[in-house]
Write an enzyme that holds these catalytic residues in place. Structure first.
Site, PDB file in Angstrom:
ATOM      1  CE  LYS A 122      -4.326  -1.704   1.869  1.00 12.34           C
ATOM      2  NZ  LYS A 122      -5.242  -1.782   2.949  1.00 12.34           N
ATOM      3  CE  LYS A 204      -8.183 -11.143  -2.981  1.00 12.54           C
ATOM      4  NZ  LYS A 204      -7.854 -10.701  -1.325  1.00 12.54           N
ATOM      5  CE  LYS A 207     -12.553  -4.213  -0.440  1.00 11.95           C
ATOM      6  NZ  LYS A 207     -13.695  -4.274   0.697  1.00 11.95           N
TER       7      LYS A 207
END
Ligand code: TRP
Length: 342
Positions: A122, A204, A207
């Site tokens: 992140k 993966k 979202k």
């Protein structure tokens, strides 16, 4: 295990999990988490949280965060999480999460936090906003888990490192003071495939993916779902065969089909043997549309009923607080804070 910490042994095991009300919930989130939680409600003392305090570790638009929080609660309810069987609540409604996090911060080392994979990812992704909250995210998550004396934490593999940190912190506190926390374990259900991106089937389905076509959300309409599956990346071959290594795209579509129809991978494979990718993709899309349509209409109905949702949240927060503050009071006492006169 530290079962003697609990009042008695007749208690069911406690499970705790949560999802951030950030962005749109994908069919991957649904198949990988919420769908598996539904039967767990019967077996465990279950607590499911909407972790809004985690969401603000990356920039949010306040009005959207509010809407997403209600939408996620409505989705929980529409999928079958039942406020009679589980405690459903929003993290920011129970201040004990932040309060315990402060104490746990003092027994967590900066070096440990620097090693967290998700923090590193992140930080790269949000290089202009590497705030203290982003770094502290796993300690807040440890608080979520430890406040409820959680035995089992159903999460995906990407959260395993965070649950392990929660274990380390729990053990450290127990050793330094005295047994206080149950040491939680990761709980990965046997079923539930990992759903991959439709555009990049070795990654993966996430979202936060910027490519809309890669992700099917639980709120997508029929046309969008059909369009996304028609555009799904496969390979230059023509054979529908489950082979993750050589045919990741086709294998992902087979997994999705199998999850939504309840058929095994072999059954699905046989069904499409000799058929082209075009037909196959349409059938997969139809299975998803059919599988999520009843959830979608229920979600929309509930999302309009703010009064009902507020009632659920009020009751959930009250029940969560009762458990959380029992733990927090013990913690405050053990670290040497003088008791508050109530
Ligand atoms: N970090 C988790 C995720 O992104 C969400 C989460 C926050 C969580 N607190 C939790 C999951 C406690 C399980 C238990 O998926």
């Amino acid at each position: 295990m530290d079962n003697n910490i609990k009042a008695n042994d007749i208690h069911k095991k406690v499970i705790f999990s949560g999802i951030q009300p950030t962005g749109k919930i994908t069919i991957g989130n649904y198949l990988g988490s919420i769908k598996n939680w539904i039967p767990m409600q019967e077996e465990f003392d279950s607590i499911f949280c909407v972790v809004d305090m985690h969401s603000i570790t990356v920039n949010q638009i306040p009005a959207e965060l509010r809407k997403n929080t209600y939408d996620l609660l409505a989705l929980y309810l529409a999928c079958g999480l039942d406020p009679q069987k589980s405690i459903l609540f929003v993290q920011s409604h129970v201040p004990a999460h932040a309060e315990l996090a402060w104490v746990l911060n003092t027994i967590t080392y900066v070096g440990e936090m620097n090693r967290m994979t998700q923090f590193k990812d992140k930080s790269r992704k949000h290089a202009d906003n590497i705030n203290m909250g982003l770094m502290d995210y796993p300690v807040l998550m440890a608080s979520d888990i430890l406040l409820y004396q959680t035995d089992l934490v159903p999460v995906g593999i990407d959260q395993k490192q965070h649950v392990e940190l929660a274990r380390d912190i729990a053990q450290r506190f127990n050793n330094r003071y005295s047994p206080t926390f149950v040491v939680p374990e990761c709980y990965t259900p046997k079923i539930g495939a990992k759903i991959m991106s439709l555009q990049e089937p070795t990654a993966k389905m996430s979202k936060s993916d910027e490519n809309e076509n890669a992700v099917v959300t639980m709120l997508d309409d029929k046309d969008a779902i059909m369009r996304k599956f028609k555009r799904a990346v496969t390979d230059s071959d023509t054979e529908v065969r489950f082979d993750v290594e050589n045919k990741p795209g086709v294998s992902n579509l087979l997994s999705i089909y199998s999850c939504f129809t309840g058929k095994t991978i072999e059954q699905a494979q046989n069904e499409f043997s000799g058929k082209g990718y075009g037909d196959f993709k349409i059938k997969v899309a139809e299975s998803v549309i059919e599988g999520i349509a009843p959830i979608q209409s229920e979600q929309q109905r509930i999302a309009k009923d703010k009064a009902y949702m507020d009632e659920v949240l009020k009751d959930g927060a009250m029940r969560a607080c009762r458990i959380a503050y029992k733990t927090l009071d013990k913690v405050y006492k053990k670290v040497g804070f003088i008791p508050k006169i109530r």
